[in-house]
Design a protein around this motif. Structure first.
Motif: not given
Length: 220
Positions: A12-35
């Motif tokens: 369950l931890s791995i599933q949650i972390s994978v889902a969270a890290s996918v969301l985080v990666f997408a948001a981080s990449l787009l925001i960091a690109w702009r910032m």
């Protein structure tokens, strides 16, 4: 040892972390690109707000999420109308908690990588007629790929180890929201030290392997 009980929180931890890290990666990449190279009034204030979960106690983050995702909030009401139940104390709330606390670490790593890309190469691509999206996709991302991968892995590790915020918004429901950290807490509190040590060992091994991978990537 009950192997089903042992592997349940790990999976369950791995599933949650994978889902969270996918969301985080997408948001981080787009925001960091702009910032990364943007200049505007209030940038430092916005960036401080983005990094705030990195220094706040997890219980404070959890309390804020509890209010934001609660049944009285518009997010909570919208979720309940769509899915017929509250978002708190669900798998989804555990993913959100892990994503929020993991975002700053991934964001900083990814932003540093994007800032390290030679602007002359990006400008050369623009001079040849490439649009901003093409420059980002074919120049910036490949050149910063190691930092992007490191950001994803660090976000995964941070989400994997999240405890305080997860406990507040998702609880400790076996098979639904019980992650390794919450399982360790309950086991140690109940005197089941063998299970607590087993889960702690699994967490240490997973985190060690992820950090070792990040270290090897930075040296290559």
């Amino acid at each position: 040892m009950d192997w089903h009980t042992f592997f349940g929180p790990i999976g369950l931890s791995i599933q949650i972390s994978v889902a969270a890290s996918v969301l985080v990666f997408a948001a981080s990449l787009l925001i960091a690109w702009r910032m990364a190279k943007a200049r505007f009034l209030g940038k430092s204030v916005l960036e401080t707000a983005l990094l705030l979960p990195l220094v706040l106690p997890p219980t404070v983050v959890g309390f804020v999420l509890l209010v934001v995702l609660g049944r009285r909030s518009w997010i909570g009401k919208a979720y309940e109308s769509l899915f017929g139940g509250p978002i708190l104390f669900t798998w989804e709330s555990a993913v959100i908690a892990a994503a929020v606390v993991a975002f700053p670490l991934a964001y900083r790593t990814i932003k540093t990588g994007l800032q390290g890309v030679d602007p002359d190469l990006e400008n050369a691509a623009r001079a040849m007629g490439a649009g901003e999206w093409q420059v980002f996709r074919y120049i910036t991302v490949p050149l910063a790929s190691r930092s992007l991968a490191s950001g994803y892995i660090l976000g995964f590790c941070r989400g994997l180890g999240e405890f305080g915020a997860t406990l507040m918004v998702a609880g400790n429901i076996p098979g639904r929201t019980q992650t390794i950290p919450t399982a360790i807490y309950v086991a140690s509190d109940g005197g089941s030290m063998t299970m607590a040590w087993a889960w702690a060992g699994a967490m240490i091994a997973l985190s060690f392997l992820m950090l070792l991978l990040v270290g090897r990537m930075s040296k290559d």
